[in-house]
Every structure is written in C-alpha cells, then in structure tokens.
Design an enzyme around this catalytic site. Sequence first.
Site, PDB file in Angstrom:
ATOM      1  N   ASN A  22       0.829  -1.207   0.000  1.00 57.44           N
ATOM      2  CA  ASN A  22       0.000   0.000   0.000  1.00 57.44           C
ATOM      3  C   ASN A  22       0.871   1.268   0.000  1.00 57.44           C
ATOM      4  OD1 ASN A  22      -2.368   1.648   0.095  1.00 57.44           O
ATOM      5  ND2 ASN A  22      -3.435  -0.033   1.093  1.00 57.44           N
ATOM      6  N   ARG A  23       0.296   2.398   0.379  1.00 56.06           N
ATOM      7  CA  ARG A  23       0.974   3.680   0.140  1.00 56.06           C
ATOM      8  C   ARG A  23       1.705   4.232   1.352  1.00 56.06           C
ATOM      9  NH1 ARG A  23      -3.251   3.075  -3.019  1.00 56.06           N
ATOM     10  NH2 ARG A  23      -3.018   3.713  -5.192  1.00 56.06           N
ATOM     11  N   HIS A  32       3.375   0.010  -2.884  1.00 59.11           N
ATOM     12  CA  HIS A  32       3.717  -1.409  -3.027  1.00 59.11           C
ATOM     13  C   HIS A  32       5.220  -1.698  -3.121  1.00 59.11           C
ATOM     14  CE1 HIS A  32      -0.469  -2.090  -3.142  1.00 59.11           C
ATOM     15  NE2 HIS A  32      -0.689  -2.225  -4.410  1.00 59.11           N
ATOM     16  N   HIS A  53      -1.700  -9.942  -3.205  1.00 53.47           N
ATOM     17  CA  HIS A  53      -2.578  -9.100  -3.995  1.00 53.47           C
ATOM     18  C   HIS A  53      -3.426  -9.942  -4.962  1.00 53.47           C
ATOM     19  CE1 HIS A  53      -3.574  -5.436  -6.274  1.00 53.47           C
ATOM     20  NE2 HIS A  53      -3.008  -4.742  -5.302  1.00 53.47           N
ATOM     21  N   TYR A  59      -6.538 -11.122  -6.999  1.00 52.65           N
ATOM     22  CA  TYR A  59      -7.845 -10.641  -7.459  1.00 52.65           C
ATOM     23  C   TYR A  59      -8.698 -11.888  -7.696  1.00 52.65           C
ATOM     24  CZ  TYR A  59      -5.572  -6.245  -9.031  1.00 52.65           C
ATOM     25  OH  TYR A  59      -4.871  -5.067  -9.136  1.00 52.65           O
ATOM     26  N   ASP A  93     -11.668   1.174  -3.140  1.00 56.68           N
ATOM     27  CA  ASP A  93     -10.218   1.058  -2.999  1.00 56.68           C
ATOM     28  C   ASP A  93      -9.939   1.598  -1.603  1.00 56.68           C
ATOM     29  OD1 ASP A  93      -7.573   0.677  -3.320  1.00 56.68           O
ATOM     30  OD2 ASP A  93      -7.280   2.107  -4.946  1.00 56.68           O
ATOM     31  N   GLN A 125      -7.476  -4.262   2.560  1.00 60.09           N
ATOM     32  CA  GLN A 125      -7.701  -3.326   1.462  1.00 60.09           C
ATOM     33  C   GLN A 125      -8.600  -4.043   0.458  1.00 60.09           C
ATOM     34  OE1 GLN A 125      -6.298  -0.199   1.380  1.00 60.09           O
ATOM     35  NE2 GLN A 125      -6.918   0.452  -0.675  1.00 60.09           N
ATOM     36  N   GLU A 167      -6.881  -7.787   0.193  1.00 58.02           N
ATOM     37  CA  GLU A 167      -5.492  -7.792   0.663  1.00 58.02           C
ATOM     38  C   GLU A 167      -5.450  -7.511   2.159  1.00 58.02           C
ATOM     39  OE1 GLU A 167      -3.664  -4.527  -1.539  1.00 58.02           O
ATOM     40  OE2 GLU A 167      -5.386  -4.655  -2.845  1.00 58.02           O
TER      41      GLU A 167
HETATM   42  C1  BGC Z   1      -4.287  -0.336  -4.316  1.00 59.23           C
HETATM   43  C2  BGC Z   1      -4.837   0.333  -5.555  1.00 59.23           C
HETATM   44  C3  BGC Z   1      -3.933   0.034  -6.725  1.00 59.23           C
HETATM   45  C4  BGC Z   1      -3.841  -1.470  -6.875  1.00 59.23           C
HETATM   46  C5  BGC Z   1      -2.956  -1.912  -7.998  1.00 59.23           C
HETATM   47  C6  BGC Z   1      -4.208  -1.804  -4.574  1.00 59.23           C
HETATM   48  O1  BGC Z   1      -3.634  -2.426  -3.465  1.00 59.23           O
HETATM   49  O2  BGC Z   1      -5.086  -0.077  -3.203  1.00 59.23           O
HETATM   50  O3  BGC Z   1      -4.950   1.719  -5.363  1.00 59.23           O
HETATM   51  O4  BGC Z   1      -4.439   0.613  -7.900  1.00 59.23           O
HETATM   52  O5  BGC Z   1      -3.361  -2.027  -5.676  1.00 59.23           O
HETATM   53  O6  BGC Z   1      -1.720  -1.343  -7.912  1.00 59.23           O
END
Ligand code: BGC
Length: 324
Positions: A70-71, A96, A166, A168, A228, A264, A291
């Site tokens: 994350n950020r 990430h 991560h 999906y 998100d 997330q 996540e």
């Molecule tokens: C983030 C998104 C991002 C995605 C792909 C997610 O974990 O929260 O903002 O676009 O990852 O990078």
Amino acid sequence: MKPQIYILKNTHLEVHISTLGATLTRMLTKDLQGKVVDVLLGMEKAEDYESPEYIASGAYLGAIIGRYGNRIARGRFEIDGVKYQLAINNGENHLHGGLCGFDKKIWNVGQAGTDSLTLTYCSPDGEEAYPGTLQVKVGFSLQEKALRIDYEAVTDKKCFVNLTHHPYFNLNPEAADIKRHTLKLYTDRYLKTDDLIPDGTFVTATGDYDFTSPASLQGVIGNQGGLDDCFVFNNSGKLIRMAELFDDQTGIKLYVCSDYPGVQVYTGKFLNVKQAKDGKQYGPYAGVALEAQFWPDSPNHPEFPSTLLVPGEIYRKTTIYGFE
Ligand code: BGC
C-alpha cells in the site's frame, strides 16, 4: 534465473505459485456442480509476469507486496531522527514497495511438498531505499479447502514492514466482471483517505459502503466507482474472519481470515491487462482484490498499529483464503 511454478494440491484445492514475486497464479476449486473453476486473475505463463506491458499495467496480479504494501505518503518516513526518501511511483506517493518491489524478485525455494511450499527472499540493506537487510520467509500450505499464508521477517536495522498478497478473485470467471458478486465484511469501519492516503480518521460505513450484511458490489461500483479502501478491525493481532465473497452463479464462497488489522478491498477500477491467461483480457472490475495488511501510511501515523520491525523481533502474520 527463470521463474518456476510450483503446484500445491489436495482433494479440494489446487494452487499454483510462481517463484517470481511469490505470486499466486491459479487457485482451482469446484463450483456447486462439481466443475473445476480457477477463481484467480493471472497470466498464462510464469514469464508473462516479466513482460514490460504487464508490468506497466501496475496490476500486481496475485503477487506478494513488500517491503511495504500500500501507500506511504510522498515516500517519506523517519526512524530515530533519520529521514528516508523512497521512490515516488504512484502520483505523489510510494506504492507497493517501490519501482522493483518484492513482487518483481525471484524468490528462493526453501521447502517444497505436495501441499506446502516455503519461499524466501533476502532484501539487501538500502534496497528501494529502505533501511536494513530484511530476511523474509513466506509459507504456503493447503488445509482442507483453504490456503494458509504465513509471513515471517527479521531485520538487522529498524524498518517499516507491511507484507501482503494481492490476489484478485472472480468466482465466476465466465463473467467479465465481479459486479454480481456479494461481499460481506466483518467490520463497519474504514479509513478516511484523501487521494488514497489516510487522514487518521475513520468512517462508519453506510449506504453503498455498508457490507456488514452481504451486499452486491454492483451498488458501490455503479454509484461510487467501486472500492479502494482499507477496512479496519479491532482484532488485537488475533486471527479472525474478515471478509466473504460469494457468486450465486457458481455458488462459490470465499472467506478471508487474518491477524492483520486491515483489509484493502480494491474492486479493480483501473485493471487493464491484455493477454492474460486462458485467452482473456482484464478490464475494469474484472476481479476484486482482498489484501489483508497493516494500514496504509502507518509509518507517518504513530497512532496506527505499528509496522516498525526492530532487530531481534520476528515479524509474523497469517492470512487464510478458504472456500466453504
Ligand atoms: C491499491 C490500488 C492500486 C492497486 C494496484 C491496490 O492495493 O489499493 O490503489 O491501484 O493495488 O496497484
């Protein structure tokens, strides 16, 4: 070194894991009719995850994320008065783990069995400008209808760490998107963010954001452009059930348990992956990423659960993806 794919299998579940980014590439379970369904988004071959087009898509399909998932706002943090500047790779922020995070590394194989696999990676001091040599071990094991992921790490200098995967999911891969899926979350709180960076306050989920009872993703996608968001839990480091995802066409129900304090939920608004596996392309909302992780930007929020790993301590976290 070329990436290798390892297959874990029992009577209920088959999981494919690549040594490139400790990536979950396939997860095969059965639908109500007994038909085998691959519920994960992914690429066809291990090498496809190295193609420049795929990397540019920024999808991180199924990959491990580290050192810090994350950020981190403006890529900055401070430890004991020393300031660190990480790569800015997402708008004004660090995302990430940076330009070449753990998702892009070839992991070493520790133990490999029919239903378990251990991968390790040693991240050198200063890699992606993070302090300390970080030794990471990730264990994957099948337990009946579930995949358990155990994260372990040790460092020789204080460092912030937030490891996650991560994946999906699309529980009905014949459908182009996950809008019909229903989601249930075992919390009604998420972090308030500005440009996806938490401002330190919480929001009580209402309306389209309320998943305390199972609710279709259609509403939040149609009205809000999807999720998100980091949903937060008061689990005091205990392994609890956090989320459930269900598709009524296949009857497949996934659950997520973790001892992390957050999940997330990203409904894949910006997905754009050409030449994915099984002849597919992924567009917006082709899958939903669940996540389990610490909260975004916690290095700059001392009031958040701490992500600071100190020499002598062992980072230990667990996430389980299972089917009912
Ligand atoms: C983030 C998104 C991002 C995605 C792909 C997610 O974990 O929260 O903002 O676009 O990852 O990078």
